[in-house]
Write an enzyme that holds these catalytic residues in place. Structure first.
Site, short mmCIF file in Angstrom:
data_model
loop_
_atom_site.label_atom_id
_atom_site.label_comp_id
_atom_site.label_asym_id
_atom_site.label_seq_id
_atom_site.Cartn_x
_atom_site.Cartn_y
_atom_site.Cartn_z
N SER A 134 0.86 -1.19 0.00
CA SER A 134 0.00 0.00 0.00
C SER A 134 0.90 1.24 0.00
CB SER A 134 -0.87 0.01 1.26
OG SER A 134 -1.49 1.27 1.43
N TYR A 147 -1.35 -0.13 10.51
CA TYR A 147 -1.63 -0.56 9.13
C TYR A 147 -0.45 -0.19 8.22
CZ TYR A 147 -3.62 -1.05 4.49
OH TYR A 147 -3.82 -1.41 3.18
P1 NDP Z 1 -11.35 -6.42 0.58
O1 NDP Z 1 -11.70 -6.21 2.03
O2 NDP Z 1 -12.37 -6.14 -0.45
O3 NDP Z 1 -10.83 -7.92 0.39
C1 NDP Z 1 -9.96 -8.50 1.32
C2 NDP Z 1 -9.85 -9.98 1.04
O4 NDP Z 1 -8.98 -10.55 2.01
C3 NDP Z 1 -11.19 -10.71 1.15
O5 NDP Z 1 -11.27 -11.64 0.11
C4 NDP Z 1 -11.10 -11.42 2.49
O6 NDP Z 1 -11.81 -12.64 2.39
C5 NDP Z 1 -9.59 -11.68 2.59
N1 NDP Z 1 -9.12 -11.87 3.94
C6 NDP Z 1 -9.17 -10.98 4.98
N2 NDP Z 1 -8.67 -11.55 6.09
C7 NDP Z 1 -8.30 -12.81 5.74
C8 NDP Z 1 -7.74 -13.91 6.45
N3 NDP Z 1 -7.46 -13.84 7.76
N4 NDP Z 1 -7.50 -15.07 5.79
C9 NDP Z 1 -7.79 -15.16 4.48
N5 NDP Z 1 -8.33 -14.18 3.75
C10 NDP Z 1 -8.58 -13.02 4.39
O7 NDP Z 1 -10.03 -5.55 0.38
P2 NDP Z 1 -9.27 -5.05 -0.94
O8 NDP Z 1 -9.50 -5.95 -2.06
O9 NDP Z 1 -9.54 -3.60 -1.09
O10 NDP Z 1 -7.77 -5.16 -0.42
C11 NDP Z 1 -6.92 -6.22 -0.76
C12 NDP Z 1 -5.52 -5.89 -0.32
O11 NDP Z 1 -5.14 -4.63 -0.86
C13 NDP Z 1 -5.31 -5.77 1.18
O12 NDP Z 1 -4.06 -6.31 1.50
C14 NDP Z 1 -5.31 -4.26 1.42
O13 NDP Z 1 -4.56 -3.91 2.56
C15 NDP Z 1 -4.65 -3.77 0.16
N6 NDP Z 1 -4.96 -2.41 -0.24
C16 NDP Z 1 -6.26 -1.97 -0.36
C17 NDP Z 1 -6.50 -0.67 -0.77
C18 NDP Z 1 -7.87 -0.12 -0.86
O14 NDP Z 1 -8.02 1.12 -0.76
N7 NDP Z 1 -8.90 -0.92 -1.08
C19 NDP Z 1 -5.40 0.21 -1.16
C20 NDP Z 1 -4.09 -0.35 -0.98
C21 NDP Z 1 -3.89 -1.61 -0.56
P3 NDP Z 1 -12.59 -13.36 3.57
O15 NDP Z 1 -13.21 -12.30 4.43
O16 NDP Z 1 -13.58 -14.22 2.84
O17 NDP Z 1 -11.54 -14.18 4.28
C1 8X3 Z 2 -5.11 1.46 1.64
C2 8X3 Z 2 -4.84 2.79 1.06
O1 8X3 Z 2 -4.64 5.25 1.57
O2 8X3 Z 2 -6.26 3.99 2.84
O3 8X3 Z 2 -3.94 0.73 1.74
O4 8X3 Z 2 -3.94 3.69 3.26
S1 8X3 Z 2 -4.92 3.98 2.24
#
Ligand code: NDP
Ligand code: 8X3
Length: 250
Positions: A134, A147
């Site tokens: 991120s 985070y």
């Molecule tokens: P979502 O919350 O939409 O998806 C997260 C996914 O992770 C889900 O499929 C969830 O599935 C899974 N997950 C969470 N905890 C666990 C666990 N303990 N074991 C297995 N699976 C798990 O998030 P995003 O798609 O937005 O984010 C994906 C990644 O990108 C993350 O690492 C996030 O930090 C990163 N990110 C997101 C940003 C954003 O603004 N959206 C920006 C930058 C980075 P389930 O609950 O079914 O287990």
């Molecule tokens: C998620 C993006 O800007 O909320 O990783 O930290 S931000």
């Protein structure tokens, strides 16, 4: 190609799984919610293998990888995408359980997957690990405390993997997205408070999970002799704001 995606049930992971299957690749889609994965499998068909995995249960991961069925047992690409942010409180009032869970998921889960999959990649002298970091791993912001620190770990771990993999053909990328709407991320961060979650995206054009799915697919399909070490992407509306000073009243 066989691609294992953690966090495949929603957001970036789901968008990537859909794109990969459309291109004829096999996907091992891992997450905790089997119902979501099964619904995806109904649409995606036999190229998508739903696998229940809680990355916090690190002890379970080697067996899950070892037990993958015929056709899916070789992992060509690992996308360490499962992750979450919990809360935006300043450190002095933040919830310790939230902090611990972010470390367990974003750091320990990612380490366990990498540890389980990397030796076979090195033995084959081919493979690709994409870690979803991120912008929070590079740029401090209010309430980003743990985070951002977990994502800083992911960034440095990715770069150190590159160092260890010198002389092999195994690639590693840290993808560093900024603000992205349309996934469950913000809702999880605000513990199900939909109004607060939606407010993050008010009043500007941001990126979507589909955009990030496209970027991940592009990385996976990039030529095998090129390593994208880090890729930071954000909406045009988001940019750096510099340092700040708390002025005294008098
Ligand atoms: P979502 O919350 O939409 O998806 C997260 C996914 O992770 C889900 O499929 C969830 O599935 C899974 N997950 C969470 N905890 C666990 C666990 N303990 N074991 C297995 N699976 C798990 O998030 P995003 O798609 O937005 O984010 C994906 C990644 O990108 C993350 O690492 C996030 O930090 C990163 N990110 C997101 C940003 C954003 O603004 N959206 C920006 C930058 C980075 P389930 O609950 O079914 O287990
Ligand atoms: C998620 C993006 O800007 O909320 O990783 O930290 S931000």
């Amino acid at each position: 190609m066989n691609v294992l995606i953690t966090g495949a049930s929603a957001g970036f992971g789901k968008a990537l799984a859909e794109r990969l299957v459309a291109k004829g690749h096999r996907v091992v889609g891992c997450a905790r919610r089997l119902d979501k994965l099964n619904t995806m499998a109904e649409t995606l068909g036999d190229l998508f293998l739903p696998v229940v995995m809680d990355v916090n249960d690190t002890a379970s991961i080697p067996k899950i990888i070892a037990d993958l069925p015929d056709g899916f047992e070789q992992i060509d690409v690992l996308v360490n995408n499962a992750g979450l942010a919990l809360g935006t409180d300043p450190a002095q009032t933040a919830n310790l359980d939230d902090w611990m869970r972010m470390v367990d998921t974003n750091v320990k889960g990612l380490m366990a997957l990498t540890h389980a999959v990397l030796p076979a990649m090195v033995a084959r002298d081919s493979g690709y690990i994409i870690n979803v970091g991120s912008i929070a791993g590079s740029w401090p912001y209010f309430g980003g405390n743990v985070y951002g620190a977990t994502k800083a770990f992911v960034k440095q771990f990715s770069l150190n993997l590159r160092a260890d993999l010198l002389g092999t053909q195994v690639r590693v990328t840290n993808l560093e997205p900024g603000n992205v709407a349309g996934t469950e991320f913000s809702n999880v961060r605000y513990h199900g408070d939909d109004e607060k979650a939606a407010k993050v995206y008010d009043g500007f054009k941001t990126m979507t999970g589909e955009d990030v799915g496209d970027i991940l697919l592009w990385l996976i399909e990039s030529p095998a002799h090129i390593n994208v070490n880090r890729l930071e992407v954000m909406p045009v509306a988001q940019t750096y704001n510099g340092l700040t000073i708390a002025k005294q009243d008098s």
